[in-house]
Design a protein around this motif. Structure first.
Motif, PDB file in Angstrom:
ATOM      1  N   GLN A   1      71.551  84.241  88.133  1.00 18.71           N
ATOM      2  CA  GLN A   1      70.049  84.255  87.902  1.00 18.71           C
ATOM      3  C   GLN A   1      69.081  84.520  88.899  1.00 18.71           C
ATOM      4  OE1 GLN A   1      67.030  85.260  86.167  1.00 18.71           O
ATOM      5  NE2 GLN A   1      68.193  84.495  84.705  1.00 18.71           N
ATOM      6  N   PRO A   2      68.628  85.688  89.111  1.00 23.63           N
ATOM      7  CA  PRO A   2      67.555  85.929  90.221  1.00 23.63           C
ATOM      8  C   PRO A   2      66.288  84.794  90.419  1.00 23.63           C
ATOM      9  CG  PRO A   2      67.697  87.815  89.036  1.00 23.63           C
ATOM     10  CD  PRO A   2      68.522  86.726  88.412  1.00 23.63           C
ATOM     11  N   ASP A   3      65.623  84.642  89.075  1.00 21.01           N
ATOM     12  CA  ASP A   3      64.564  83.676  88.954  1.00 21.01           C
ATOM     13  C   ASP A   3      64.783  82.449  88.842  1.00 21.01           C
ATOM     14  OD1 ASP A   3      62.109  82.721  88.204  1.00 21.01           O
ATOM     15  OD2 ASP A   3      61.794  84.111  86.681  1.00 21.01           O
ATOM     16  N   PRO A   4      64.613  81.665  89.860  1.00 24.44           N
ATOM     17  CA  PRO A   4      64.760  80.094  89.653  1.00 24.44           C
ATOM     18  C   PRO A   4      64.222  79.624  88.756  1.00 24.44           C
ATOM     19  CG  PRO A   4      63.464  80.682  91.713  1.00 24.44           C
ATOM     20  CD  PRO A   4      63.913  81.908  91.145  1.00 24.44           C
ATOM     21  N   ARG A   5      63.043  79.966  88.253  1.00 26.09           N
ATOM     22  CA  ARG A   5      62.205  79.350  87.189  1.00 26.09           C
ATOM     23  C   ARG A   5      63.056  79.402  85.666  1.00 26.09           C
ATOM     24  NH1 ARG A   5      56.866  82.080  88.282  1.00 26.09           N
ATOM     25  NH2 ARG A   5      58.462  83.837  88.580  1.00 26.09           N
TER      26      ARG A   5
ATOM     27  N   TRP B   1      67.283  74.151  89.037  1.00 20.71           N
ATOM     28  CA  TRP B   1      65.857  74.551  89.896  1.00 20.71           C
ATOM     29  C   TRP B   1      64.572  73.752  88.980  1.00 20.71           C
ATOM     30  CZ3 TRP B   1      64.985  75.035  94.350  1.00 20.71           C
ATOM     31  CH2 TRP B   1      63.797  75.621  94.735  1.00 20.71           C
ATOM     32  N   LEU B   2      64.702  73.920  87.580  1.00 25.18           N
ATOM     33  CA  LEU B   2      63.531  73.236  87.016  1.00 25.18           C
ATOM     34  C   LEU B   2      63.670  71.539  87.094  1.00 25.18           C
ATOM     35  CD1 LEU B   2      63.673  75.210  83.552  1.00 25.18           C
ATOM     36  CD2 LEU B   2      62.117  75.324  85.511  1.00 25.18           C
ATOM     37  N   ARG B   3      64.928  70.998  87.410  1.00 31.00           N
ATOM     38  CA  ARG B   3      64.867  69.551  88.000  1.00 31.00           C
ATOM     39  C   ARG B   3      64.503  69.450  89.054  1.00 31.00           C
ATOM     40  NH1 ARG B   3      65.105  64.842  86.214  1.00 31.00           N
ATOM     41  NH2 ARG B   3      66.716  63.355  87.534  1.00 31.00           N
TER      42      ARG B   3
ATOM     43  N   HIS C   1      61.225  66.826  89.951  1.00 30.20           N
ATOM     44  CA  HIS C   1      61.222  65.855  91.188  1.00 30.20           C
ATOM     45  C   HIS C   1      60.168  65.854  92.059  1.00 30.20           C
ATOM     46  CE1 HIS C   1      64.984  63.422  90.669  1.00 30.20           C
ATOM     47  NE2 HIS C   1      65.819  64.778  90.546  1.00 30.20           N
ATOM     48  N   ALA C   2      59.566  67.147  92.614  1.00 28.58           N
ATOM     49  CA  ALA C   2      58.446  67.733  93.444  1.00 28.58           C
ATOM     50  C   ALA C   2      57.325  67.187  92.568  1.00 28.58           C
ATOM     51  CB  ALA C   2      58.622  68.948  93.782  1.00 28.58           C
ATOM     52  N   GLU C   3      57.175  67.575  91.269  1.00 27.42           N
ATOM     53  CA  GLU C   3      55.852  67.759  90.474  1.00 27.42           C
ATOM     54  C   GLU C   3      55.831  65.738  90.343  1.00 27.42           C
ATOM     55  OE1 GLU C   3      52.429  68.108  88.722  1.00 27.42           O
ATOM     56  OE2 GLU C   3      53.950  69.930  89.125  1.00 27.42           O
ATOM     57  N   ALA C   4      56.698  65.063  90.238  1.00 30.01           N
ATOM     58  CA  ALA C   4      56.610  63.705  90.204  1.00 30.01           C
ATOM     59  C   ALA C   4      56.562  62.933  91.441  1.00 30.01           C
ATOM     60  CB  ALA C   4      57.946  63.041  89.338  1.00 30.01           C
ATOM     61  N   GLY C   5      56.562  63.557  92.475  1.00 32.13           N
ATOM     62  CA  GLY C   5      56.335  62.989  93.867  1.00 32.13           C
ATOM     63  C   GLY C   5      57.616  62.195  94.211  1.00 32.13           C
ATOM     64  N   ARG C   6      58.818  62.577  93.397  1.00 36.99           N
ATOM     65  CA  ARG C   6      60.210  61.839  94.124  1.00 36.99           C
ATOM     66  C   ARG C   6      60.884  62.234  95.161  1.00 36.99           C
ATOM     67  NH1 ARG C   6      60.421  61.770  88.036  1.00 36.99           N
ATOM     68  NH2 ARG C   6      61.784  63.789  88.141  1.00 36.99           N
TER      69      ARG C   6
ATOM     70  N   GLU D   1      57.898  80.150  94.604  1.00 34.74           N
ATOM     71  CA  GLU D   1      58.682  78.865  94.441  1.00 34.74           C
ATOM     72  C   GLU D   1      58.369  77.857  95.834  1.00 34.74           C
ATOM     73  OE1 GLU D   1      59.799  77.491  91.449  1.00 34.74           O
ATOM     74  OE2 GLU D   1      58.630  78.915  91.023  1.00 34.74           O
ATOM     75  N   ILE D   2      58.647  78.296  96.859  1.00 36.47           N
ATOM     76  CA  ILE D   2      58.450  77.611  98.456  1.00 36.47           C
ATOM     77  C   ILE D   2      56.827  77.146  98.243  1.00 36.47           C
ATOM     78  CG2 ILE D   2      58.171  77.568 100.707  1.00 36.47           C
ATOM     79  CD1 ILE D   2      60.867  79.370 100.325  1.00 36.47           C
ATOM     80  N   ALA D   3      55.836  78.063  97.885  1.00 36.01           N
ATOM     81  CA  ALA D   3      54.501  77.514  98.075  1.00 36.01           C
ATOM     82  C   ALA D   3      54.043  76.710  96.813  1.00 36.01           C
ATOM     83  CB  ALA D   3      53.658  78.924  97.580  1.00 36.01           C
ATOM     84  N   TRP D   4      54.767  77.000  95.561  1.00 34.56           N
ATOM     85  CA  TRP D   4      54.563  75.959  94.661  1.00 34.56           C
ATOM     86  C   TRP D   4      55.015  74.368  94.957  1.00 34.56           C
ATOM     87  CZ3 TRP D   4      57.321  72.444  91.686  1.00 34.56           C
ATOM     88  CH2 TRP D   4      56.510  72.089  90.471  1.00 34.56           C
ATOM     89  N   LEU D   5      56.234  74.405  95.747  1.00 32.46           N
ATOM     90  CA  LEU D   5      56.613  73.025  96.184  1.00 32.46           C
ATOM     91  C   LEU D   5      55.808  72.698  97.453  1.00 32.46           C
ATOM     92  CD1 LEU D   5      60.431  74.064  96.576  1.00 32.46           C
ATOM     93  CD2 LEU D   5      59.187  72.121  94.901  1.00 32.46           C
ATOM     94  N   LYS D   6      55.449  73.605  98.455  1.00 27.07           N
ATOM     95  CA  LYS D   6      54.439  72.946  99.298  1.00 27.07           C
ATOM     96  C   LYS D   6      53.158  72.441  98.707  1.00 27.07           C
ATOM     97  CE  LYS D   6      52.144  74.764 103.492  1.00 27.07           C
ATOM     98  NZ  LYS D   6      51.952  75.795 104.406  1.00 27.07           N
ATOM     99  N   ASP D   7      52.386  73.032  97.728  1.00 21.60           N
ATOM    100  CA  ASP D   7      51.284  72.470  96.925  1.00 21.60           C
ATOM    101  C   ASP D   7      51.586  71.139  96.489  1.00 21.60           C
ATOM    102  OD1 ASP D   7      49.832  74.783  97.419  1.00 21.60           O
ATOM    103  OD2 ASP D   7      50.117  75.747  95.495  1.00 21.60           O
TER     104      ASP D   7
END
Length: 185
Positions: free
Chosen positions: A117-121, A126-128, A132-137, A161-167
């Motif tokens: 699947q090319p779209d990680p979302r 990848w959603l997991r 983790h990133a959203e919760a700051g874990r 996705e990299i930009a989303w994680l960086k945010d």
């Protein structure tokens, strides 16, 4: 300084108290919280280096528990081999664990997705990672190479996705030796 106090790794739930150590993602420094916003009538926490020195201020959104700074998720999404289908996954996991050990990172979870699947979302694993990133874990996501996030023909998805994680104060690190950054330490 933090003995007897329970801290939560979630960046959204964690609120440092006076005397707690906190990592400021904006300045990349760890400090002791010396004053809270309610102490000063501002929206910032005051911090001082643990051994003393000039202090600084930071809003809550930039502060993380020090343990969270070294927390990482290992994400594996590789094409499986024909004769030994599990070998590429095993190699990627071993390489990722070795990378984490070399750089002093603590793995929170190893997450795998089937390749294709090319779209990680649209991938469960990848959603997991995003959770983790959203919760700051986690502060780091370890992947073998960029194509683990999305193939080259879908590089814009990877960049998003990299930009989303960086945010969310989360960086992507590559474990494949030619791409690995030896300077993290």
């Amino acid at each position: 300084m933090t003995e007897g106090r329970t801290t939560h790794v979630s960046a959204t739930a964690w609120r440092p108290q006076r005397g707690d150590l906190a990592y400021d993602i904006g300045s990349s420094r760890v400090g002791v919280v010396t004053a809270l916003p309610e102490d000063t009538g501002t929206a910032t926490h005051q911090l001082t280096p643990e051994g003393g020195g000039s202090g600084w201020t930071a809003p809550l959104g930039r502060l993380r528990p020090p343990a969270a700074v070294r927390a990482a998720a290992l994400y594996v999404c590789v094409q499986r081999g024909g004769l030994q289908p599990h070998l590429p996954v095993e190699r990627a996991e071993e390489e990722g664990r070795n990378f984490a050990d070399r750089h002093g990172l603590s793995l929170v979870e190893t997450i795998t997705d089937p390749f294709g699947q090319p779209d990680p979302r649209l991938r469960e694993g990848w959603l997991r990672v995003r959770e983790h990133a959203e919760a700051g874990r986690v502060a780091t996501v370890i992947v073998r190479w960029p194509a683990a996030i999305s193939p080259e023909h879908s590089h814009e998805l990877r960049a998003h996705e990299i930009a989303w994680l960086k945010d969310r104060a989360t960086t992507v690190r590559y474990s494949w030796p030619p791409l690995a950054d030896p300077g993290m330490g």
